[in-house]
Motif scaffolding. Structure first.
Motif, PDB file in Angstrom:
ATOM      1  N   ALA A 178      -6.045  11.949  -5.461  1.00 52.01           N
ATOM      2  CA  ALA A 178      -7.241  11.165  -5.207  1.00 52.01           C
ATOM      3  C   ALA A 178      -7.380  10.976  -3.703  1.00 52.01           C
ATOM      4  N   TYR A 179      -8.604  10.778  -3.265  1.00 53.97           N
ATOM      5  CA  TYR A 179      -8.866  10.288  -1.917  1.00 53.97           C
ATOM      6  C   TYR A 179      -9.242   8.833  -2.096  1.00 53.97           C
ATOM      7  N   ALA A 180      -8.497   7.922  -1.474  1.00 53.33           N
ATOM      8  CA  ALA A 180      -8.601   6.507  -1.809  1.00 53.33           C
ATOM      9  C   ALA A 180      -8.604   5.625  -0.576  1.00 53.33           C
ATOM     10  N   ALA A 181      -9.126   4.409  -0.758  1.00 49.99           N
ATOM     11  CA  ALA A 181      -9.091   3.391   0.290  1.00 49.99           C
ATOM     12  C   ALA A 181      -8.816   2.039  -0.347  1.00 49.99           C
ATOM     13  N   LEU A 182      -7.984   1.234   0.304  1.00 49.72           N
ATOM     14  CA  LEU A 182      -7.656  -0.116  -0.138  1.00 49.72           C
ATOM     15  C   LEU A 182      -8.561  -1.109   0.579  1.00 49.72           C
ATOM     16  N   PRO A 184     -10.716  -5.341  -0.078  1.00 48.69           N
ATOM     17  CA  PRO A 184     -10.939  -6.483  -0.971  1.00 48.69           C
ATOM     18  C   PRO A 184     -11.782  -6.070  -2.182  1.00 48.69           C
ATOM     19  N   THR A 185     -11.438  -6.607  -3.353  1.00 43.93           N
ATOM     20  CA  THR A 185     -12.120  -6.194  -4.588  1.00 43.93           C
ATOM     21  C   THR A 185     -13.618  -6.475  -4.538  1.00 43.93           C
ATOM     22  N   HIS A 186     -14.014  -7.564  -3.869  1.00 47.45           N
ATOM     23  CA  HIS A 186     -15.441  -7.904  -3.841  1.00 47.45           C
ATOM     24  C   HIS A 186     -16.253  -6.874  -3.062  1.00 47.45           C
ATOM     25  N   ALA A 187     -15.581  -6.047  -2.252  1.00 45.18           N
ATOM     26  CA  ALA A 187     -16.301  -5.076  -1.422  1.00 45.18           C
ATOM     27  C   ALA A 187     -16.229  -3.660  -1.971  1.00 45.18           C
ATOM     28  N   LEU A 188     -15.431  -3.417  -2.999  1.00 42.96           N
ATOM     29  CA  LEU A 188     -15.168  -2.040  -3.438  1.00 42.96           C
ATOM     30  C   LEU A 188     -16.428  -1.302  -3.856  1.00 42.96           C
ATOM     31  N   ARG A 189     -17.302  -1.969  -4.600  1.00 38.53           N
ATOM     32  CA  ARG A 189     -18.502  -1.289  -5.107  1.00 38.53           C
ATOM     33  C   ARG A 189     -19.452  -0.894  -3.983  1.00 38.53           C
ATOM     34  N   GLY A 190     -19.317  -1.548  -2.830  1.00 39.38           N
ATOM     35  CA  GLY A 190     -20.207  -1.233  -1.713  1.00 39.38           C
ATOM     36  C   GLY A 190     -19.673  -0.193  -0.764  1.00 39.38           C
ATOM     37  N   LEU A 191     -18.487   0.353  -1.048  1.00 37.60           N
ATOM     38  CA  LEU A 191     -17.899   1.370  -0.185  1.00 37.60           C
ATOM     39  C   LEU A 191     -18.267   2.758  -0.670  1.00 37.60           C
ATOM     40  N   ASP A 192     -18.535   3.657   0.259  1.00 33.33           N
ATOM     41  CA  ASP A 192     -18.881   5.045  -0.080  1.00 33.33           C
ATOM     42  C   ASP A 192     -17.674   5.928   0.177  1.00 33.33           C
ATOM     43  N   GLU A 295      -6.428  -9.780  -5.123  1.00 33.01           N
ATOM     44  CA  GLU A 295      -7.719  -9.859  -4.439  1.00 33.01           C
ATOM     45  C   GLU A 295      -8.076  -8.544  -3.757  1.00 33.01           C
ATOM     46  N   LEU A 296      -7.135  -7.594  -3.761  1.00 36.50           N
ATOM     47  CA  LEU A 296      -7.367  -6.270  -3.182  1.00 36.50           C
ATOM     48  C   LEU A 296      -7.365  -5.217  -4.279  1.00 36.50           C
ATOM     49  N   GLY A 297      -7.928  -4.062  -3.968  1.00 36.05           N
ATOM     50  CA  GLY A 297      -7.944  -2.958  -4.917  1.00 36.05           C
ATOM     51  C   GLY A 297      -8.302  -1.670  -4.207  1.00 36.05           C
ATOM     52  N   PHE A 298      -8.321  -0.593  -4.965  1.00 34.98           N
ATOM     53  CA  PHE A 298      -8.629   0.720  -4.413  1.00 34.98           C
ATOM     54  C   PHE A 298      -9.996   1.195  -4.882  1.00 34.98           C
ATOM     55  N   VAL A 299     -10.698   1.898  -4.005  1.00 31.52           N
ATOM     56  CA  VAL A 299     -11.829   2.723  -4.376  1.00 31.52           C
ATOM     57  C   VAL A 299     -11.371   4.159  -4.155  1.00 31.52           C
ATOM     58  N   PHE A 300     -11.693   5.072  -5.103  1.00 30.18           N
ATOM     59  CA  PHE A 300     -11.170   6.432  -4.977  1.00 30.18           C
ATOM     60  C   PHE A 300     -12.069   7.442  -5.677  1.00 30.18           C
ATOM     61  N   LYS A 338     -15.426  14.493 -11.266  1.00 31.09           N
ATOM     62  CA  LYS A 338     -15.179  14.718  -9.839  1.00 31.09           C
ATOM     63  C   LYS A 338     -16.369  14.314  -8.971  1.00 31.09           C
ATOM     64  N   ASP A 339     -17.509  14.009  -9.598  1.00 27.32           N
ATOM     65  CA  ASP A 339     -18.714  13.712  -8.837  1.00 27.32           C
ATOM     66  C   ASP A 339     -19.050  12.227  -8.814  1.00 27.32           C
ATOM     67  N   ARG A 340     -18.080  11.373  -9.101  1.00 29.22           N
ATOM     68  CA  ARG A 340     -18.311   9.929  -9.021  1.00 29.22           C
ATOM     69  C   ARG A 340     -17.080   9.242  -8.443  1.00 29.22           C
ATOM     70  N   GLN A 341     -17.281   8.044  -7.939  1.00 32.52           N
ATOM     71  CA  GLN A 341     -16.160   7.298  -7.401  1.00 32.52           C
ATOM     72  C   GLN A 341     -15.748   6.209  -8.389  1.00 32.52           C
ATOM     73  N   TYR A 342     -14.477   5.831  -8.294  1.00 34.21           N
ATOM     74  CA  TYR A 342     -13.882   4.858  -9.203  1.00 34.21           C
ATOM     75  C   TYR A 342     -13.259   3.734  -8.392  1.00 34.21           C
ATOM     76  N   THR A 343     -12.888   2.660  -9.086  1.00 26.32           N
ATOM     77  CA  THR A 343     -12.118   1.595  -8.462  1.00 26.32           C
ATOM     78  C   THR A 343     -10.851   1.354  -9.279  1.00 26.32           C
ATOM     79  N   SER A 344      -9.989   0.488  -8.760  1.00 26.95           N
ATOM     80  CA  SER A 344      -8.749   0.155  -9.464  1.00 26.95           C
ATOM     81  C   SER A 344      -9.002  -0.278 -10.899  1.00 26.95           C
ATOM     82  N   GLU A 345     -10.133  -0.946 -11.143  1.00 27.93           N
ATOM     83  CA  GLU A 345     -10.439  -1.417 -12.487  1.00 27.93           C
ATOM     84  C   GLU A 345     -10.566  -0.268 -13.474  1.00 27.93           C
ATOM     85  N   ASP A 346     -10.949   0.919 -12.986  1.00 30.91           N
ATOM     86  CA  ASP A 346     -11.059   2.085 -13.854  1.00 30.91           C
ATOM     87  C   ASP A 346      -9.703   2.704 -14.145  1.00 30.91           C
ATOM     88  N   LEU A 347      -8.687   2.281 -13.426  1.00 25.29           N
ATOM     89  CA  LEU A 347      -7.343   2.845 -13.545  1.00 25.29           C
ATOM     90  C   LEU A 347      -6.367   1.848 -14.168  1.00 25.29           C
TER      91      LEU A 347
END
Length: 402
Positions: A178-182, A184-192, A295-300, A338-347
């Motif tokens: 995965a290509y991922a970034a850590l 705050p969870t409240h910001a994950l959905r707004g990250l590209d 309070e933290l999570g990954f977007v990937f 492969k054409d969408r992004q996920y967050t820790s909640e999906d994992l």
């Protein structure tokens, strides 16, 4: 000390001569952990969904045994033995040792993430079952990397760890990256995370900085080692021009010490982690963060293993997203895209991580752990940590008769 858990661990492995579990003071500063955090409950029934003493004992005993076996495997290396053969020997010894114990567990363990299946190497494999075969028994999700940093273990360099975690909400993953970034969870959905990494990293850093209340030049970011492949070079250079510090592992990337900086067990404390990571490692990392810093999570986004191998000289991450046919099949089979992004909640479902353990296979200066080695007579010692919800961390020291 937790005498109840110590006794339960001792009962799991007949080779153990002593077991010490010392709960650390979560408010203590780095290097100043104090024993004495009170234990709650009787250890036999789940507390707020956390693992029982029995579960903790089997997880601890299995991963400590893996660490010891991996360290001792070096004694069997022959002259002229290739690095790959040494790595297979280390992984094989750790796998056999861990699964001998996990196979006796009085509950069912579904492996949701493991290493080695793609390369037909020894290790835990997604979809594997361990423990009690009774289908009516409770099921626990397991995430295992019996030796994270196998090359470090095979060459007796610092930093190799045996990792294992239990949860009840881990989505099974294929043996990909995965290509991922850590963040705050409240910001994950707004990250590209879908933009080309080298094009998107500057705005990514700006958004993460805003989410943690800092400017980009105040951030400390950990990332991938350049030693294995140079594909991270451009990304690292771009980050170095924008943030206060980029932490780049010297040899092999082993993520948990950086993540445990969030609980004060290592330094410096990271603000984010950005780069490529194996999906099994990401599953363990997401579970660990759920335990110590929810309070933290990954977007990937999903990434390839074969793509970078086909273009090892690239200094960009472009090859991460060139999937083979086999990888495409594995993604579809698991319902991943492969054409969408996920967050820790999906994992890992939030709040479902039950416990995580890590034990030193070789010395780990970042965490203050010594690798297994005989220290007088016929006894070997193994050191590590047990991590529970709300950043409750136990320092573990086990003694084995040889």
């Amino acid at each position: 000390m937790d005498d109840s858990l110590s006794s339960t661990i001792m009962a799991v492995d007949e080779r153990l001569t002593h077991a010490t579990v010392t709960w650390l003071d979560p408010s203590a500063a780095l290097g100043g952990g104090h024993a004495g955090a009170a234990d709650s409950g009787d250890g036999r029934t789940p507390r707020d969904g956390t693992a029982t003493d029995d579960e903790d004992a089997y997880l601890v005993a299995a991963m400590a045994s893996a660490a010891l076996a991996a360290a001792e495997a070096r004694a069997g290396f022959g002259d002229g033995m290739s690095l790959n053969d040494r790595k297979v020997t280390v992984d094989g010894a750790a796998t056999e040792a861990a699964e001998k114990i996990l196979g006796r567990a009085p509950f069912r363990i579904r492996v949701a993430a493991g290493e080695g299946e793609r390369d037909d190497s020894p290790g835990a494999h997604t979809g594997q079952w361990l423990g009690l075969p009774d289908e009516g028994s409770p099921v626990i999700d397991g995430v295992f990397d019996y030796v994270d940093g196998t090359e470090l273990a095979a060459t007796d360099q610092p930093g190799a760890l045996a990792l294992g975690g239990f949860g009840s909400g881990v989505r099974p993953v294929p043996d990909l990256q995965a290509y991922a970034a850590l963040a705050p969870t409240h910001a994950l959905r707004g990250l590209d995370i879908m933009a080309r990494p080298e094009d998107g990293v500057v705005p990514l850093l700006e958004r993460i900085a805003a989410a943690v209340g800092k400017s980009p030049d105040e951030l400390t970011v950990s990332t991938h080692s350049l030693a294995s492949k140079p594909m991270h070079r451009t990304l690292i250079d771009l980050m170095r021009g924008r943030v206060r510090q980029v932490l780049v592992p010297e040899r092999v990337t082993v993520e948990p010490p950086y993540l445990l900086s969030l609980a004060g067990l290592s330094e410096p404390r990271i603000d984010s982690m950005i780069g490529a990571i194996g999906l099994s490692e990401l599953a363990f990392a997401a579970g660990l963060v759920d335990l110590v810093a929810p309070e933290l999570g990954f977007v990937f986004r999903l990434a390839s293993v074969t793509g970078p191998r086909a273009e090892p000289g690239l200094t960009s991450l472009d090859a991460l997203f060139k999937f083979s046919e086999d990888e495409e099949v594995a993604l579809r089979a698991g319902g991943w895209r492969k054409d969408r992004q996920y967050t820790s909640e999906d994992l890992v479902r939030p709040g479902t991580s039950r416990a995580a353990t890590l034990f030193a296979v070789t010395d780990n200066p970042a965490l203050g752990l010594r690798g297994p080695e005989p220290r007088g007579g016929d006894v070997a010692h193994v050191e590590g940590f047990l991590v529970k919800p709300a950043a409750r961390i136990g320092s573990i020291r086990l003694s084995y008769r040889r």
